[in-house]
Design a protein around this motif. Structure first.
Motif, PDB file in Angstrom:
ATOM      1  N   GLU A  49     -15.562  -1.661   2.591  1.00 25.44           N
ATOM      2  CA  GLU A  49     -14.388  -0.965   3.384  1.00 25.44           C
ATOM      3  C   GLU A  49     -14.674  -0.560   4.495  1.00 25.44           C
ATOM      4  OE1 GLU A  49     -10.377   1.428   2.179  1.00 25.44           O
ATOM      5  OE2 GLU A  49     -11.589   0.450   0.799  1.00 25.44           O
ATOM      6  N   ARG A  85      -3.814   1.324   7.464  1.00 22.92           N
ATOM      7  CA  ARG A  85      -4.265   1.118   5.969  1.00 22.92           C
ATOM      8  C   ARG A  85      -3.819   0.041   5.238  1.00 22.92           C
ATOM      9  NH1 ARG A  85      -3.046   6.544   6.753  1.00 22.92           N
ATOM     10  NH2 ARG A  85      -0.812   6.363   5.895  1.00 22.92           N
ATOM     11  N   THR A  89      -6.315  -2.625   3.794  1.00 25.86           N
ATOM     12  CA  THR A  89      -6.202  -3.013   2.250  1.00 25.86           C
ATOM     13  C   THR A  89      -6.268  -4.662   2.229  1.00 25.86           C
ATOM     14  OG1 THR A  89      -5.252  -0.684   1.613  1.00 25.86           O
ATOM     15  CG2 THR A  89      -4.882  -2.487   0.288  1.00 25.86           C
ATOM     16  N   ARG A 100      -6.274  -4.400  -4.198  1.00 26.45           N
ATOM     17  CA  ARG A 100      -5.234  -3.257  -4.255  1.00 26.45           C
ATOM     18  C   ARG A 100      -4.046  -3.336  -3.128  1.00 26.45           C
ATOM     19  NH1 ARG A 100      -9.900   0.248  -2.762  1.00 26.45           N
ATOM     20  NH2 ARG A 100      -8.922   0.096  -0.749  1.00 26.45           N
ATOM     21  N   TYR A 101      -3.957  -4.551  -2.746  1.00 27.41           N
ATOM     22  CA  TYR A 101      -3.057  -4.809  -1.661  1.00 27.41           C
ATOM     23  C   TYR A 101      -1.701  -5.435  -2.488  1.00 27.41           C
ATOM     24  CZ  TYR A 101      -0.211  -7.021   2.259  1.00 27.41           C
ATOM     25  OH  TYR A 101       0.711  -7.325   2.970  1.00 27.41           O
TER      26      TYR A 101
END
Length: 146
Positions: A49, A85, A89, A100-101
């Motif tokens: 990330e 953000r 993601t 998590r998207y």
């Protein structure tokens, strides 16, 4: 004065057009080398990330001031930290990281984007990837964007 304060004052004094020239002419230093094995998922080879965050932030620092798309970003993105953000993601998930998207691409339909808008976005994305990432990972990220 910190470099950020100098940059902010330059933006205010020079305006968006000169700021665009400043950041588009600047060559982004490459991401630090990642020690992931060559067969690792793209997410790991990008540096997880943190690597994706760096890539996306440099990209949006440039593309949002491209004359062909600047007005679109100015009109539709009012909360840049939240937007970044969301985009980070998205790329984390697309490259094999945590899933998590929860968004979709539906919002883009309402932006009345034309082929030339996509061409600018893709051109800046490709340049950014090639400057920031190793050759193999840059090619994969460019392919994913098409």
């Amino acid at each position: 004065m910190t470099w950020l304060a100098v940059l902010k004052s330059s933006i205010c004094a020079a305006g968006a057009v000169q700021f665009h020239a400043m950041i588009t002419d600047y060559v982004v230093p490459p991401n630090p080398p990642v020690s992931a094995p060559p067969f690792a998922p793209l997410y790991e080879r990008l540096g997880g990330e943190a690597g994706i965050t760096r890539l996306v932030k440099w990209f949006y620092a440039r593309v949002r001031y491209e004359p062909e798309v600047e007005a679109i970003f100015r009109e539709h993105v009012h909360d840049w930290p939240a937007h970044l953000r969301t985009i980070i993601t998205f790329w984390v998930q697309v490259t094999g990281g945590p899933q998590r998207y929860a968004g979709g691409m539906g919002r883009h339909i309402f932006l009345q984007l034309r082929p030339e808008h996509y061409a600018v976005w893709l051109s800046v994305w490709e340049r950014n990837c090639r400057e920031v990432l190793p050759e193999r990972e840059a090619a994969e990220m460019v392919a994913l964007a098409h």
